[in-house]
Enzyme design. Sequence first.
Site, mmCIF file in Angstrom:
data_model
loop_
_atom_site.group_PDB
_atom_site.id
_atom_site.type_symbol
_atom_site.label_atom_id
_atom_site.label_comp_id
_atom_site.label_asym_id
_atom_site.label_seq_id
_atom_site.Cartn_x
_atom_site.Cartn_y
_atom_site.Cartn_z
ATOM 1 C CE1 TYR A 73 -43.868 -37.332 95.205
ATOM 2 C CE2 TYR A 73 -42.462 -38.684 93.664
ATOM 3 C CZ TYR A 73 -43.669 -38.549 94.571
ATOM 4 O OH TYR A 73 -44.556 -39.592 94.683
ATOM 5 C CG PHE A 125 -47.808 -56.823 116.728
ATOM 6 C CD1 PHE A 125 -47.989 -56.655 118.158
ATOM 7 C CD2 PHE A 125 -48.026 -55.905 116.008
ATOM 8 C CE1 PHE A 125 -48.188 -55.211 118.621
ATOM 9 C CE2 PHE A 125 -48.505 -54.835 116.218
ATOM 10 C CZ PHE A 125 -48.485 -54.262 117.810
ATOM 11 C CB THR A 126 -52.582 -56.114 116.718
ATOM 12 O OG1 THR A 126 -51.652 -55.220 116.973
ATOM 13 C CG2 THR A 126 -53.063 -56.883 118.291
ATOM 14 C CG ASP A 216 -42.184 -57.274 113.908
ATOM 15 O OD1 ASP A 216 -41.348 -56.591 114.184
ATOM 16 O OD2 ASP A 216 -43.057 -57.551 114.300
ATOM 17 C CE LYS A 259 -43.674 -49.978 117.913
ATOM 18 N NZ LYS A 259 -44.563 -49.854 116.921
ATOM 19 N NE ARG A 383 -51.918 -55.244 123.123
ATOM 20 C CZ ARG A 383 -51.666 -54.561 121.897
ATOM 21 N NH1 ARG A 383 -50.373 -54.250 121.550
ATOM 22 N NH2 ARG A 383 -52.579 -54.093 121.214
ATOM 23 C CG PHE A 450 -56.536 -53.177 120.334
ATOM 24 C CD1 PHE A 450 -56.480 -54.357 119.207
ATOM 25 C CD2 PHE A 450 -55.635 -52.335 120.251
ATOM 26 C CE1 PHE A 450 -55.581 -54.210 118.406
ATOM 27 C CE2 PHE A 450 -54.584 -52.309 119.098
ATOM 28 C CZ PHE A 450 -54.570 -53.346 118.579
HETATM 29 N N1 F0G Z 1 -44.638 -55.332 115.110
HETATM 30 C C1 F0G Z 1 -44.668 -55.128 116.331
HETATM 31 C C2 F0G Z 1 -43.625 -56.189 117.273
HETATM 32 C C3 F0G Z 1 -45.094 -54.007 117.052
HETATM 33 O O1 F0G Z 1 -45.001 -54.005 118.402
HETATM 34 C C4 F0G Z 1 -45.769 -53.060 116.360
HETATM 35 C C5 F0G Z 1 -46.531 -51.734 116.868
HETATM 36 C C6 F0G Z 1 -45.811 -53.013 114.735
HETATM 37 C C7 F0G Z 1 -45.201 -54.397 114.278
HETATM 38 C C8 F0G Z 1 -46.455 -52.333 113.705
HETATM 39 O O2 F0G Z 1 -45.563 -50.905 113.800
HETATM 40 O O3 F0G Z 1 -47.271 -49.376 114.859
HETATM 41 O O4 F0G Z 1 -45.229 -48.736 113.235
HETATM 42 O O5 F0G Z 1 -47.405 -49.633 112.239
HETATM 43 N N2 F0G Z 1 -46.413 -51.674 118.130
HETATM 44 C C9 F0G Z 1 -46.997 -50.613 118.760
HETATM 45 C C10 F0G Z 1 -47.127 -51.078 120.381
HETATM 46 C C11 F0G Z 1 -48.143 -50.065 117.982
HETATM 47 O O6 F0G Z 1 -47.654 -50.228 120.977
HETATM 48 O O7 F0G Z 1 -46.928 -52.053 120.834
HETATM 49 P P1 F0G Z 1 -46.472 -49.808 113.521
#
Ligand code: F0G
Length: 462
Positions: A73, A125-126, A216, A259, A383, A450
């Site tokens: 833990y 980013f979303t 990021d 990634k 996108r 989305f």
């Molecule tokens: N920042 C970027 C630039 C991303 O592409 C993503 C995720 C995140 C933050 C969030 O990270 O998914 O680990 O919580 N991108 C994925 C995509 C979901 O398909 O582009 P996460």
Amino acid sequence: MDKRSWAEPYKIKMVELLKMTTLQERKAAIRAAGFNTFLLKSEDIYIDLLTDSGVGAMSDRQWAGLMMGDEAYAGSRNFYHMRDAVSEYYSYQYTVPTHQGRGAENILSQILISEGDYVPGNMYFTTTRLHQEIAGGQFVDVIIDEAHDPDSTHPFKGNVDISKLDQLVAKVGADKIPYVCIATCVNMAGGQPISLHNLKAVRDWCDQHQVLLVHDMTRVAENAYFIQQREPGYQDKTVKEIVYEICALTDAATMSSKKDAMVNIGGFLAMNDEGLYERACELVVVYEGLHTYGGMAGRDMEALAIGIKESVQDNHMRARIGQVEYLGQQLEAASVPVVKPFGGHAIFLNARAILPHIPQSQFPAQALAAALYVESGIRSMERGAVSAGRNAKTGENFMPKLELVRLTIPRRVYTQAHMDVTAESVVRVMQSADQVKGLRFTYEPKMLRFFMGRFTEVDTDD
Ligand code: F0G
């Protein structure tokens, strides 16, 4: 110059068998999924280009690392391996593990953003923007105009327009800007890099205005590769050196390690300031887990420590980007409109140009992604206007200039022949483009619509 092809610096040890489907099955599947590729079942997919997130192939060393998991833990040895890898390759002194990138975004946004703040960034980013908004902030796009133009061939479309930062500070004052958020290899711009020259200018701007610079760093190694290939003065530097230099220019970072770092799950928040680290530790225990695992299993932290090292190898990155470029070249040779230059993690189809008969209000990119699945079982991602969502204050739909379909290439997973099939399928969809109908929502989630939104086809006589 090395004239050899980009062939992979690895060989295949295990394969995953894929189910092949019929056209009839795929038509039924896309209807059942409400024309949203996120809602398809993975077993109904032939080539999955939905994302490059969490879908990379781990190396034998990473799999071996899983067996070395210390699932304590507190104080797992794997946490220390991960922390050491972050400081060795990414320069940040303190690391707080999170379950994935958005966990880190949540914690960072809550600590740094106050109601009424503005957070400039090189395109949104979303999940990042949503966490900024939930914390009371407003995202401000400061990326160069070329980034919004799918036909611009600017080599660094991820660059910041410093004059946009100047305008913002003149309007709201530096005390309303808690930090500037810079993504490397900007996802929503089409996987486009920022140059080190530009990043240094942003650093200077932040120093001048005493504003933090947050990174990021989800795709930092891909960005570093582009710098090595394109930016004068970096040709003799390794990807590893460039990655370190980028990170060292910034104060803190959020990372989705699913990634670049090729693990199935995981992320972290990293920084150099001890005070910020302490506040992050206080919050991570609320949302994620103890500060030495933060939502990750020990074994996953070990795989991540190994993945970080593998991700910054020049030969890995050359094959990685080489494969993405290969797909782009196949499409370009067939006159498919794609975003140029090719991105680091994906090729982006220009849906407006491919489906000119569908107005943006009927989501051409969403319709194109659905049509591509029906054609061949290839899964891609919208996108465009669906992803852009609505303005949090006015409720109006954002209508972004970029209306794209992303063909995202997982790392070390597919072969060149898969890329050929993908290009052929896109061409076939294009040849019968006039058959593709626009879409309208039948269910629209309030946030990140989305992911789970559902659609139906708009009939021409509607
Ligand atoms: N920042 C970027 C630039 C991303 O592409 C993503 C995720 C995140 C933050 C969030 O990270 O998914 O680990 O919580 N991108 C994925 C995509 C979901 O398909 O582009 P996460």
